[in-house]
Design an enzyme around this catalytic site. Structure first.
Site, PDB file in Angstrom:
ATOM      1  N   LYS A  22       5.863  -0.993   5.265  1.00 29.04           N
ATOM      2  CA  LYS A  22       7.139  -1.601   4.855  1.00 29.04           C
ATOM      3  C   LYS A  22       6.896  -2.916   4.121  1.00 29.04           C
ATOM      4  CE  LYS A  22       9.550  -4.195   7.892  1.00 29.04           C
ATOM      5  NZ  LYS A  22       9.855  -5.541   7.336  1.00 29.04           N
ATOM      6  N   ASN A  23       6.057  -3.766   4.719  1.00 26.57           N
ATOM      7  CA  ASN A  23       5.911  -5.107   4.164  1.00 26.57           C
ATOM      8  C   ASN A  23       5.072  -5.144   2.897  1.00 26.57           C
ATOM      9  OD1 ASN A  23       7.595  -6.005   6.094  1.00 26.57           O
ATOM     10  ND2 ASN A  23       6.007  -6.933   7.389  1.00 26.57           N
ATOM     11  N   ARG A  94      16.002  -9.659   4.298  1.00 24.48           N
ATOM     12  CA  ARG A  94      15.477 -10.917   3.782  1.00 24.48           C
ATOM     13  C   ARG A  94      14.426 -10.711   2.686  1.00 24.48           C
ATOM     14  NH1 ARG A  94      11.735 -14.943   4.426  1.00 24.48           N
ATOM     15  NH2 ARG A  94      12.638 -17.012   4.597  1.00 24.48           N
ATOM     16  N   ASP A 118      16.977 -10.502   9.449  1.00 24.37           N
ATOM     17  CA  ASP A 118      16.854 -10.372  10.898  1.00 24.37           C
ATOM     18  C   ASP A 118      16.829 -11.743  11.565  1.00 24.37           C
ATOM     19  OD1 ASP A 118      13.333  -9.476  10.924  1.00 24.37           O
ATOM     20  OD2 ASP A 118      14.494 -10.790   9.649  1.00 24.37           O
ATOM     21  N   ASP A 308       4.023  -9.709  14.256  1.00 22.65           N
ATOM     22  CA  ASP A 308       4.814  -8.478  14.355  1.00 22.65           C
ATOM     23  C   ASP A 308       4.383  -7.601  15.532  1.00 22.65           C
ATOM     24  OD1 ASP A 308       6.338  -9.191  12.176  1.00 22.65           O
ATOM     25  OD2 ASP A 308       5.071  -8.145  10.742  1.00 22.65           O
ATOM     26  N   LEU A 330       4.482 -18.382  14.842  1.00 20.88           N
ATOM     27  CA  LEU A 330       5.089 -18.192  13.515  1.00 20.88           C
ATOM     28  C   LEU A 330       6.614 -18.218  13.512  1.00 20.88           C
ATOM     29  CD1 LEU A 330       2.088 -16.717  13.163  1.00 20.88           C
ATOM     30  CD2 LEU A 330       3.057 -16.530  10.914  1.00 20.88           C
TER      31      LEU A 330
HETATM   32  N1  EPU Z   1       7.969 -20.652   5.887  1.00 24.63           N
HETATM   33  C1  EPU Z   1       8.427 -21.875   5.494  1.00 24.63           C
HETATM   34  N2  EPU Z   1       8.644 -22.102   4.161  1.00 24.63           N
HETATM   35  C2  EPU Z   1       8.431 -21.145   3.221  1.00 24.63           C
HETATM   36  C3  EPU Z   1       7.965 -19.883   3.620  1.00 24.63           C
HETATM   37  C4  EPU Z   1       7.746 -19.668   4.980  1.00 24.63           C
HETATM   38  O1  EPU Z   1       8.639 -22.744   6.312  1.00 24.63           O
HETATM   39  O2  EPU Z   1       8.660 -21.437   2.027  1.00 24.63           O
HETATM   40  C5  EPU Z   1       7.741 -20.410   7.327  1.00 24.63           C
HETATM   41  C6  EPU Z   1       8.770 -19.462   7.866  1.00 24.63           C
HETATM   42  O3  EPU Z   1       9.912 -20.172   8.260  1.00 24.63           O
HETATM   43  C7  EPU Z   1       8.055 -18.814   9.020  1.00 24.63           C
HETATM   44  C8  EPU Z   1       6.598 -18.800   8.585  1.00 24.63           C
HETATM   45  O4  EPU Z   1       6.527 -19.739   7.516  1.00 24.63           O
HETATM   46  O5  EPU Z   1       8.166 -19.585  10.169  1.00 24.63           O
HETATM   47  C9  EPU Z   1       6.072 -17.446   8.134  1.00 24.63           C
HETATM   48  O6  EPU Z   1       6.755 -17.026   6.984  1.00 24.63           O
HETATM   49  P1  EPU Z   1       6.106 -16.059   5.891  1.00 24.63           P
HETATM   50  O7  EPU Z   1       6.618 -16.486   4.558  1.00 24.63           O
HETATM   51  O8  EPU Z   1       4.617 -16.000   6.080  1.00 24.63           O
HETATM   52  O9  EPU Z   1       6.695 -14.676   6.305  1.00 24.63           O
HETATM   53  P2  EPU Z   1       7.701 -13.760   5.510  1.00 24.63           P
HETATM   54  O10 EPU Z   1       7.177 -13.481   4.148  1.00 24.63           O
HETATM   55  O11 EPU Z   1       9.071 -14.288   5.649  1.00 24.63           O
HETATM   56  C10 EPU Z   1       6.496 -11.553   6.270  1.00 24.63           C
HETATM   57  C11 EPU Z   1       6.920 -10.261   6.881  1.00 24.63           C
HETATM   58  C12 EPU Z   1       7.266 -10.454   8.346  1.00 24.63           C
HETATM   59  C13 EPU Z   1       6.041 -11.008   9.058  1.00 24.63           C
HETATM   60  C14 EPU Z   1       5.591 -12.304   8.373  1.00 24.63           C
HETATM   61  C15 EPU Z   1       4.325 -12.890   8.962  1.00 24.63           C
HETATM   62  C16 EPU Z   1       7.927  -9.051   5.067  1.00 24.63           C
HETATM   63  C17 EPU Z   1       9.164  -8.462   4.487  1.00 24.63           C
HETATM   64  N3  EPU Z   1       8.088  -9.721   6.186  1.00 24.63           N
HETATM   65  O12 EPU Z   1       7.622 -12.433   6.370  1.00 24.63           O
HETATM   66  O13 EPU Z   1       7.547  -9.158   8.872  1.00 24.63           O
HETATM   67  O14 EPU Z   1       6.354 -11.243  10.398  1.00 24.63           O
HETATM   68  O15 EPU Z   1       5.358 -12.057   6.972  1.00 24.63           O
HETATM   69  O16 EPU Z   1       3.295 -11.984   8.900  1.00 24.63           O
HETATM   70  O17 EPU Z   1       6.851  -8.885   4.544  1.00 24.63           O
HETATM   71  C18 EPU Z   1       8.725  -7.528  10.142  1.00 24.63           C
HETATM   72  O18 EPU Z   1       8.145  -6.683   9.479  1.00 24.63           O
HETATM   73  O19 EPU Z   1       9.407  -7.246  11.161  1.00 24.63           O
HETATM   74  C19 EPU Z   1       8.619  -8.928   9.720  1.00 24.63           C
HETATM   75  C20 EPU Z   1       9.464  -9.869  10.138  1.00 24.63           C
END
Ligand code: EPU
Length: 431
Positions: A22-23, A94, A118, A308, A330
């Site tokens: 998915k991701n 998101r 979410d 995750d 995280l």
């Molecule tokens: N963060 C910031 N500022 C930013 C970007 C991120 O503060 O500009 C913080 C976020 O608030 C969070 C942390 O950094 O606390 C991690 O965020 P990240 O950007 O790494 O994650 P994401 O891209 O929002 C993806 C996955 C998540 C997974 C995380 C970590 C997708 C669609 N989502 O989220 O997957 O948990 O990376 O590996 O790729 C899931 O699949 O259920 C899921 C939530």
């Protein structure tokens, strides 16, 4: 309303298949926007989030054919692409934010609603914004929309050091940089296998990127990219879900398609807990222990223990022979799941971003509610170790990331069904 009803006691036995991640697929679909023409993705999972991203691309002017049976998604990207990602779609998912980089680079503008998605914590976008600004974009918020405008002549290469290896920011900045003028150096980037998968698609489209797999990516912008064909990397979180489900139930499951090299930390923890984990060449074979040993787990960016899979580590700890601490570094709100696990009889204390868990021989059934994708799947898995019949509500979350969890679990011998109930009836005990 729908719920998943689980009667505990099954020991999972058999084989499950892992689809594409998915991701990864959601970002690959966004990346298709970078080139006019037909990009074809294979091994696409049949999940709700793919349907949401397909709808988002259609509203931007693309023709999207998602064949769930064949696991393919063909995206025809027109010469002129729109630039708006509506609130209703971003609110539902998101990951819609991942069109920000491609649209700013190719169209010169993006209007993307500020995401909700979410409920796993306040996830900022500051790193996405800072990076795009460094590349010359004007970025501001207007009526709940994040608006980016590239300078005349397009984005320009820049040196961007991420203060935190954000997955989403790495992807957006990479997709922006491939069409920027000159060289972009992205340092402190996320190193998840899904990032490598995105790099692979972009390379196949004609991008010039070096440093794949490392914490610094160097991108030399090109004038245009061409569409490509690409198979999505297998979903390491779904694979981990099945591996932990086998361990939690003391079962024996072949997780076909799992890549053990993408799950090193998660599988080490399973072994520490007493499971036998063997790579088979086509996946991994997991034999669970009669009763897991307690293991401390702390989530970290890849290659650390994945956030995750943290709910599954917590479910394992809940039935372990002793006490341990699970730490979430995280997403602060992920412990909403811990309180649902308590409803199944788990003995735990939440203290900030730590949970102290005192394992018990088993859990007991109760109505529970999923707060996000992984929490939902982990509640279903935990319910397999609960005496009695558990109703898991909020299954829409599970459908966002898992193909057909009920069919897969039935194939492994579990007593699980999905049912539609009237809202008032959902409050009543399961028959
Ligand atoms: N963060 C910031 N500022 C930013 C970007 C991120 O503060 O500009 C913080 C976020 O608030 C969070 C942390 O950094 O606390 C991690 O965020 P990240 O950007 O790494 O994650 P994401 O891209 O929002 C993806 C996955 C998540 C997974 C995380 C970590 C997708 C669609 N989502 O989220 O997957 O948990 O990376 O590996 O790729 C899931 O699949 O259920 C899921 C939530």
């Amino acid at each position: 309303m729908e719920r998943i009803v689980v009667t505990g006691g099954a020991v999972l036995e058999g084989e499950v298949e892992v689809p594409g991640a998915k991701n990864s697929v959601l970002k690959l679909m966004a990346a298709s926007l970078l080139a006019e023409g037909r990009t074809v993705l294979r091994d696409v999972p049949g999940i709700v989030d793919v349907r949401i991203m397909a709808e988002l691309l259609r509203r931007l002017g693309c023709v999207v054919e998602h064949d769930a049976a064949a696991r393919t998604c063909a995206i025809d990207v027109p010469a002129e692409v729109g630039h708006r990602a509506d609130y209703e779609l971003v609110r539902a998912m998101r990951a819609s934010i991942s069109v920000l980089g491609p649209l700013t680079a190719r169209v010169g503008r993006a209007d993307v609603a500020v995401p909700g998605g979410d409920a796993i914590g306040s996830r900022g976008l500051d790193l996405h914004v800072e990076g795009l600004r460094a590349m010359g974009a004007d970025v501001h918020v207007d009526h709940g929309y994040l608006v980016t405008e590239a300078p005349a002549g397009g984005l320009r290469g820049a040196e961007v050091a991420l203060a935190f290896p954000s997955v989403g920011a790495t992807e957006n900045l990479l997709m922006a940089a491939v069409l920027a003028r000159g060289r972009t150096v992205l340092s402190g980037v996320a190193r998840e296998p899904e990032i490598d998968d995105l790099v692979d698609l972009l390379l196949a489209m004609g991008a010039r990127i070096s440093g794949r797999g490392g914490s610094e990516l160097v991108v030399d912008g090109v004038d245009a990219l061409s569409p490509a064909e690409h198979a999505v990397v297998p979903d390491r979180v779904v694979a981990g879900t099945w591996a932990y489900a086998a361990a939690i139930t003391g079962g024996r499951v072949h997780v076909r398609g799992a890549r053990p090299e993408h799950l090193v930390m998660a599988l080490d923890k399973l072994r520490e807990a007493g499971a036998e984990v063997e790579p088979t060449g086509t996946g991994i074979l997991v034999q669970g222990p009669d009763r897991p040993r307690p293991v401390d787990v702390a989530t970290l960016p890849y290659p650390g223990f994945p956030t995750d899979l943290q709910p599954f580590a917590l479910a394992l700890a809940a039935v372990a022979d002793g006490s341990c601490v699970v730490t979430e570094n995280l997403f602060e709100a992920r412990f909403r799941f811990a309180h649902e696990l308590e409803r199944l009889g788990a003995d735990l204390v939440v203290d900030g971003h730590h949970v102290l868990v005192r394992g018990r021989p088993g859990l007991s059934a109760a109505p529970v509610e999923a707060s996000d994708i992984r929490a939902g799947a982990a509640l279903v898995v935990a319910a397999l170790r609960a005496e009695g019949t558990t109703a898991v509500h909020g299954v829409g979350h599970v459908d966002r990331g898992y193909e057909d969890v009920v069919a897969a679990l039935r194939g492994l011998g579990a007593d699980v069904r999905r049912e539609v109930v009237e809202p008032a009836e959902a409050l009543l005990p399961v028959d």
